[in-house]
Each structure stands twice: as C-alpha cells, then as structure tokens.
Design a protein around this motif. Structure first.
Motif, mmCIF file in Angstrom:
data_model
loop_
_atom_site.group_PDB
_atom_site.id
_atom_site.type_symbol
_atom_site.label_atom_id
_atom_site.label_comp_id
_atom_site.label_asym_id
_atom_site.label_seq_id
_atom_site.Cartn_x
_atom_site.Cartn_y
_atom_site.Cartn_z
ATOM 1 N N GLU A 303 0.510 -0.863 -0.141
ATOM 2 C CA GLU A 303 -0.220 -0.505 0.208
ATOM 3 C C GLU A 303 0.894 1.239 0.357
ATOM 4 O OE1 GLU A 303 -2.726 -0.380 3.754
ATOM 5 O OE2 GLU A 303 -3.509 -1.818 1.956
ATOM 6 N N GLN A 406 -7.136 -8.729 13.666
ATOM 7 C CA GLN A 406 -7.636 -7.703 14.162
ATOM 8 C C GLN A 406 -8.308 -7.260 15.100
ATOM 9 O OE1 GLN A 406 -9.736 -5.514 10.302
ATOM 10 N NE2 GLN A 406 -7.802 -3.852 10.807
ATOM 11 N N TYR A 411 -13.631 -4.020 9.934
ATOM 12 C CA TYR A 411 -15.401 -4.111 8.670
ATOM 13 C C TYR A 411 -15.908 -5.217 9.381
ATOM 14 C CZ TYR A 411 -10.654 -3.845 5.442
ATOM 15 O OH TYR A 411 -10.225 -2.982 4.111
ATOM 16 N N HIS A 545 -14.640 2.177 4.972
ATOM 17 C CA HIS A 545 -15.339 0.989 4.834
ATOM 18 C C HIS A 545 -16.289 0.268 6.342
ATOM 19 C CE1 HIS A 545 -10.531 -0.780 3.683
ATOM 20 N NE2 HIS A 545 -11.458 0.278 3.665
HETATM 21 C C1 BDP Z 1 -6.209 -2.193 6.278
HETATM 22 C C2 BDP Z 1 -6.365 -1.422 6.521
HETATM 23 C C3 BDP Z 1 -5.219 -0.263 6.396
HETATM 24 C C4 BDP Z 1 -4.491 -1.031 6.799
HETATM 25 C C5 BDP Z 1 -3.682 -2.200 6.414
HETATM 26 C C6 BDP Z 1 -2.166 -2.953 7.548
HETATM 27 O O1 BDP Z 1 -7.476 -0.817 5.452
HETATM 28 O O2 BDP Z 1 -5.126 0.950 7.283
HETATM 29 O O3 BDP Z 1 -2.616 -0.321 6.934
HETATM 30 O O4 BDP Z 1 -4.534 -2.706 6.209
HETATM 31 O O5 BDP Z 1 -3.053 -3.773 7.945
HETATM 32 O O6 BDP Z 1 -6.526 -3.324 6.888
HETATM 33 O O7 BDP Z 1 -1.077 -2.845 6.879
#
Ligand code: BDP
Length: 696
Positions: A303, A406, A411, A545
């Motif tokens: 990301e 998590q 979610y 989300h």
């Molecule tokens: C996703 C989240 C994001 C996190 C990413 C992660 O939407 O904000 O940075 O995972 O785990 O669930 O790095």
C-alpha cells in the motif's frame, strides 16, 4: 469509573461467607526472594485488588533472599505465599506428596490452596517474576468470579511465546482504523506527558498475558520515522519502562526508507553497505536507551510503503538486513506479509489479491535469518467478516511465523455494532492446514509446536483509544480481553472466555451472565448475516469501510471484487477456470474449496462464481439466502436491544446505558444494510423474494 476499569473492576464481594474465606487467606502476603519492578507490580496489584474486593489491607511479609522450606517455616505457614522459582527448580508444593513435580516454564505459574492442621494457605509460584505476576492476575480473576478456595488449584503456562498487540497510533494523535477516540500515547506530534493511562493499559494487557507491544502505526509517517533516533528515544524509553513493569516488551514500527529520508544515505537499498551501517548504528542507539527493546515491526512494499522492491531486492534481503542490525542485541524483526498490488485492474483476472502473500513469500522459505518472523494476517484478503484461512500457514516450514488478527473492528462494525470476534479467531486457530498431514492446525503452527519453531506467536491490531471505556463499545472490551486469553490458551472455548469477561466486567448476577454471554456468542453470526454474504466480503464504503456500498470497490484498483452481474455473483478462484488460488492449499483443503459441491456454504462466493439460482447445502438458492439472512439479521439486531433492556437495574447504569445506545444505533444501521443489500440484488437479478416481502 466502571467503564474505565473494564474487566479489572474488583467489585466488593457481597457474600459474607465467601468474603471471610478470601480474607483469611489473603490477609497476609509473604514474598520470598528479592524485590524487583515486576514483583512490585504484582504486590501493588494484589493490594489494590484486596482493598477493593475484600476491603482489607493485607499485611506484607518480605522474607529476603532466603528460600526456606515452606512447610517447615512456622512463621509463614499461613496466608498467601508468593515465590519465584525458575523452571528446573520447582519442588513439590505439598509435604509428603511424592507425585512427580511438574515443570514450570518461564512464564508459567502454579496456584494452590492447601488446608490442614487447622491452617489454610495459598501458594503461588511463578516460573519467573513475570509468571508470578500472571499468577496474581489469575488469582484476582478467581476472586472476582467468586471461585471457592477449594477450586484454587491450577498450573498455567502460555501456549504461545510471542503474545503481541500492535497499536496503529500516529504521532498526531489519530489512530488508523481506531474507533475509540484518540491515541493514549501521542497528541499533536508529541508523546503524551501523563502516562497514567498508558500504565492502566499495561495493566489490562498484562492481566490477560500480553507480553509485547508495538506502539506506532505500521504506516510510518514523518515524525514516527524519527522515533528510532536520539531525538525521540528518551520518550520511547519512558513508555518502555511503563510496560516493562508489567512484563511487556516494547517494539517500534519502522520506515524501510529511513536511511534515505532521515539518514542522509541517499538510498535504502538493503544490500548497500552504507545502509547496513546506518541500521546497525540506529540499533546501537536504540539499545543504549532501551536495553530490552524488542525489535522492529515492518510493513514494506505494501500500500505504497517503501520496501526492498524499489531496489530490485526481495523481502529476505530487506528483513535480513534489519535482523542483522538487531541480532547482537537480541532483537527481532517482525516482517508483515500483507504485500499485494493495490494498483491492479479488475479486468485482469490473472492477478488475484488473495494469492499475493503466498506467491511473494513461499519462494523465500529458508532464507530468513533466525531472528526474523513473518507476520501473516488470518485471511488472504483483509480482516473481512468471513474469509478462508491464509494458505501461507504451514507453507513455510523453515520460517518463523506470527499470526495477525484484528481486534479493532474495521470491517466488523467499527465498535458501533457488537461483534464478539473470539469465535472467528477460534475457527482460524482450529483450521487444519494438513501441512504435515491431519492435525496440522494453525494453532500448532503459530505456537511453534508443529515445525518446532523457536520464535512464533500471535499479534493483533488493538481496539483501544482514549474513550472513557477504552473501546468505544463497552462490549468490544470483550474482544481485547478475549484476544489475550485465547492466545494464552487457544483451547479455552469462546463461551468460557465470554463468561469470564462478563463476570469480571458486570458482576456475578446469573441472569446478566446468561444474557450478556448469549448476546456476545451470537453477535458475529448476526453481523455477518446482514452484511456481505457467503464469504464474498467488501461491499463497504470505500476508505471508511463502514456501512454498505455494494459496488464501492467493484471497479477500483484494490483487487477486491464480487463480480455480481444480472446472472450471478462470486469470485472464481478455482484452479480449473479461475485464478488458481485454491491450489495454494494443501490437500484435501485444495480439493474441497475447488469443488463446488464440497465448498462450505459460508465461503462459497469467495471461491466460486455461481448463478443466483445455485442451491446451497442449506437447500436455499443463493439469492433467497441473501434475502433471508438480511431480513433475519436486521431482526436479530433489533432483538439484541430488547435483550439488553432486560438487564437494566442489574448492572451498573453507566455500563448499561453505554451499551444500550450502541445497540440502538446498530439496530437502525442493520436495517440500512438489509435494505441496501437486498435492493441491490433484487434489481440486479430481477428475482423476487420467495417469501413475498417487499424489496424496493
Ligand atoms: C487494512 C487497513 C489499512 C492498514 C492495512 C494494513 O485498511 O488502514 O494500513 O490494513 O494492515 O486493513 O497495513
């Protein structure tokens, strides 16, 4: 306040007989051995617990360095006797008992109530000071749950070695995916000065056996990049010392591009000698401030975060470079496997986000240094309400692995909806990967027992902030509590954990326990029923989300699709006609997911694209299942509110009101979910509801 104290309420014992019994054994506390920070925490906890639960101020006897034979020492053969006894040195507790003495591991403890010759005592032995502290919390838990003394006979040992919590807190005070206020660690780019709350957080975590924490977001921004420098380390060290007193080791998330951004090195290439030297110097500096620093948590090439790919290197190169810098100090690198292309095109069926982690990491098995651990999210996508278990578990037999859950409900209702996640986590832990034949459960892989890994365990993203009750929704406290308890012992049942939490949080009224536990136990299925169906996931508002948006991600580049059209829905991930994802599993799982008839209903749309008329094992068509579950789910959410109302007057009013308000909001929002999802599929498919209900 009751909201703030969470499960450490220590409410006064009302039952006179029980109170007397506890007072008899807890009125005197003797401690053998040297005082230390950890023991001081244990004693402080015991004393405040006794004060509050029993209204007594226990007498404290310090017995110095001597380790007298317990039974022979008249002076201390009463009350609560605390002792630390390292692993190989545990003797029998009871005189004349010649059964083989059990071994206590370094974090274990043994608690025993002994009675005879008109005297009563309780002995608590820790395999280490930390073990003793865990034992103290356990003892107080038994008192809070009104367990009779005669039932105090336990030996406990954590199953997982690393039991970690990850904060996604940013220096500006915001929390990525935080739903309970602002950070307790930072405000406006600075560390918070008053660390009371951090200490109370350490108590909560330690009380359920958490032994590691990373204190900043895995997405490391400008200020946090400098946490590993002289400028911030004194403050990081202060936080570390608060956690140290509760047996929790501190870690930092780092920015892979730090040498480039703040080191003046001009590159972050992991094979560049200057870069390597820079990280070694950084590690030396960190350890000069925090001698027991745990190590680094790393999100790289994910990301838009920097990583080794930019230099044509792979993740073993990147992780090993950091591991080498930490190695002389005993530190570890926890390297996340959440690596996928977030710029992919939905029209290109050859790439499947679910396949990415496995594809990236399995070829690297055996190349990581022994102080590197790979941290793998429970599912291949991203903490959806329902996902299959990541096929990476068991696929890297020569690599240390950490499972990532998590706790924060990104979610799963964002702590506005109740969603008790322990049952979901148990499904993951009990999943049989078949990596080494039958019985290759995920829980055995992450505990290290299957492939005899020295370093492994479980981590999870925290759900706390500075809200009065820590977690936004008071019932979401059960997720933090449950996470700690479950990873201490994955064989505890979801019900047991729910009941423990309820007793400690709301008291021992049987009606409250029955109702509140029942609500927790059905909350995940309820949430699932009115949100995305049959494992397909997503369908949420992009970015936040929260709330339904069926096509929100459908034509974007994040790799998260449902492929609903007028004829059908679902992602074909089969090897025969789809993305080939099913082939990442060991047999017989691969075949089970590949075969339409064998694929479990709840994951059907994760693995297969089917017509709306496809019949599930339940006998219903997919479309009718969608309609029914959404009507039922919204009704069930409304019912939760009614059940909770029945507890008014039976629990603390502040706790009651807080939860009631959230449940009312959930009931409304569940109707919204129901209507959006049902309308969408009614219009897409044109198939009317078989039960004639109105869908617009
Ligand atoms: C996703 C989240 C994001 C996190 C990413 C992660 O939407 O904000 O940075 O995972 O785990 O669930 O790095």
């Amino acid at each position: 306040s009751t909201l703030y104290r969470a499960w450490l309420q220590y409410s006064p014992i009302q039952d006179a007989e029980l109170r007397e019994a506890y007072r008899r054994v807890l009125g005197t506390i003797s401690l053998e051995g040297r005082r230390s920070e950890l023991l001081d925490s244990a004693i402080e906890e015991l004393r405040s617990g006794c004060r509050s639960l029993l209204d007594i101020e226990p007498e404290l006897l310090l017995l110095g360095n001597e380790m007298p034979q317990l039974a022979s020492n008249e002076g201390i053969s009463r009350g609560l006797q605390l002792r630390v006894q390292p692993a190989d040195n545990v003797q029998d507790l009871e005189e004349g008992n010649n059964s083989a003495p059990g071994k206590l591991g370094p974090e274990g403890f043994r608690l025993e109530y002994l009675e005879g010759k008109g005297q009563e005592r309780v002995i608590l032995i820790g395999g280490s000071e930390k073990g003793l502290l865990y034992g103290v919390f356990h003892l107080l838990r038994l008192v809070a749950a009104h367990e009779p003394l005669t039932a105090w006979n336990v030996t406990e040992e954590p199953v997982n070695r690393l039991r970690m919590i990850n904060q996604w807190d940013n220096a500006d005070g915001s929390i990525e995916r935080g739903y309970a206020g602002r950070s307790i660690f930072y405000r406006d780019g600075r560390f918070t000065e008053d660390l009371t709350r951090v200490k109370d957080y350490a108590r909560l975590l330690s009380s359920v056996g958490i032994n590691a924490i990373s204190i900043n977001n895995v997405n490391v921004h400008e200020i946090e990049t400098r946490f590993i420098t002289r400028e911030y380390l004194p403050q990081v060290a202060q936080i570390a010392s608060v956690f140290r007193k509760y047996g929790i080791t501190l870690y930092l998330s780092i920015n892979f591009a730090a040498p480039l951004h703040i080191g003046g090195v001009g590159t972050s290439d992991p094979l560049n000698e200057d870069v390597r030297r820079w990280w070694r110097a950084a590690a030396d500096e960190i350890y000069s401030h925090i001698p027991d620093f745990g190590g680094f948590l790393v999100k790289a090439d994910s990301e838009h975060r920097p990583g080794p790919f930019a230099y044509g290197r792979d993740h073993a190169d990147g992780a090993n470079m950091l591991a080498e810098a930490l190695k002389p100090h005993g530190g570890i690198v926890i390297w996340r496997c959440f690596v996928y292309n977030c710029m992919q095109d939905w029209r290109d069926r050859s790439t499947d986000r679910a396949k990415a982690a496995y594809d990236h990491f399995t070829p690297l098995d055996g190349r990581f240094m022994d102080n590197v651990l790979l941290q793998i999210k429970n599912g291949p996508m991203d903490f959806q309400v329902r996902e299959p278990v990541s096929p990476l578990f068991g696929s890297m037999k020569h690599t240390n692995q950490v499972l990532e859950f998590q706790v924060t409900q990104e979610y799963t209702g964002q702590q506005r909806h109740v969603c008790y996640l322990v049952p979901q986590w148990k499904d993951v832990l009990n999943f049989d990967t078949h990596a080494d034949g039958q019985g290759s459960y995920v829980k055995r892989i992450v505990s290290g027992s299957l492939h005899s890994m020295k370093l492994s365990g479980i981590a999870a993203v925290s759900n706390i902030g500075d809200d009065e009750n820590w977690t936004g929704h008071t019932l979401a406290q059960a997720n933090l509590y449950g996470y700690g308890r479950l990873i201490w012992n994955p064989d505890l049942t979801s019900e047991e954990i729910a009941e423990e939490w309820t007793r400690q949080t709301f008291g021992n009224d049987e009606a409250v326990i029955k109702t509140a536990c029942g609500m927790l136990m059905k909350s995940w299925p309820i949430y699932e029923s009115y949100t995305s169906p049959l494992g397909v996931g997503w369908m949420v508002t992009p970015h936040t989300h929260y709330g339904p948006d069926v096509d929100g991600y459908e034509y974007s580049r994040w790799g998260t699709y449902h492929f609903a059209d007028r004829d059908g829905i679902g992602v074909d991930r089969t090897a025969a006609t789809g993305t080939g994802y099913t082939a990442q599993y060991f047999e017989p799982n691969a075949r089970r997911y590949e075969t339409l008839e064998d694929c479990p209903d709840e994951l059907l749309l994760f693995f297969h694209h089917v017509p709306y008329s496809h019949r599930l094992k339940s006998g219903k068509t997919v479309i009718q299942h969608i309609y029914d579950t959404h009507f039922e789910g919204a009704d069930a959410a409304a019912e939760l509110l009614v059940e909770w109302a029945s507890l008014e007057g039976r629990i603390d009013p502040a706790q009651h009101a807080q939860v009631a308000a959230r449940l009312a909001e959930q009931a409304e929002h569940a109707k919204h979910w129901r209507d959006v999802i049902n309308t969408y599929f009614f219009r897409k498919s044109g198939v009317p509801d078989g039960r004639g209900r109105t869908i617009f």
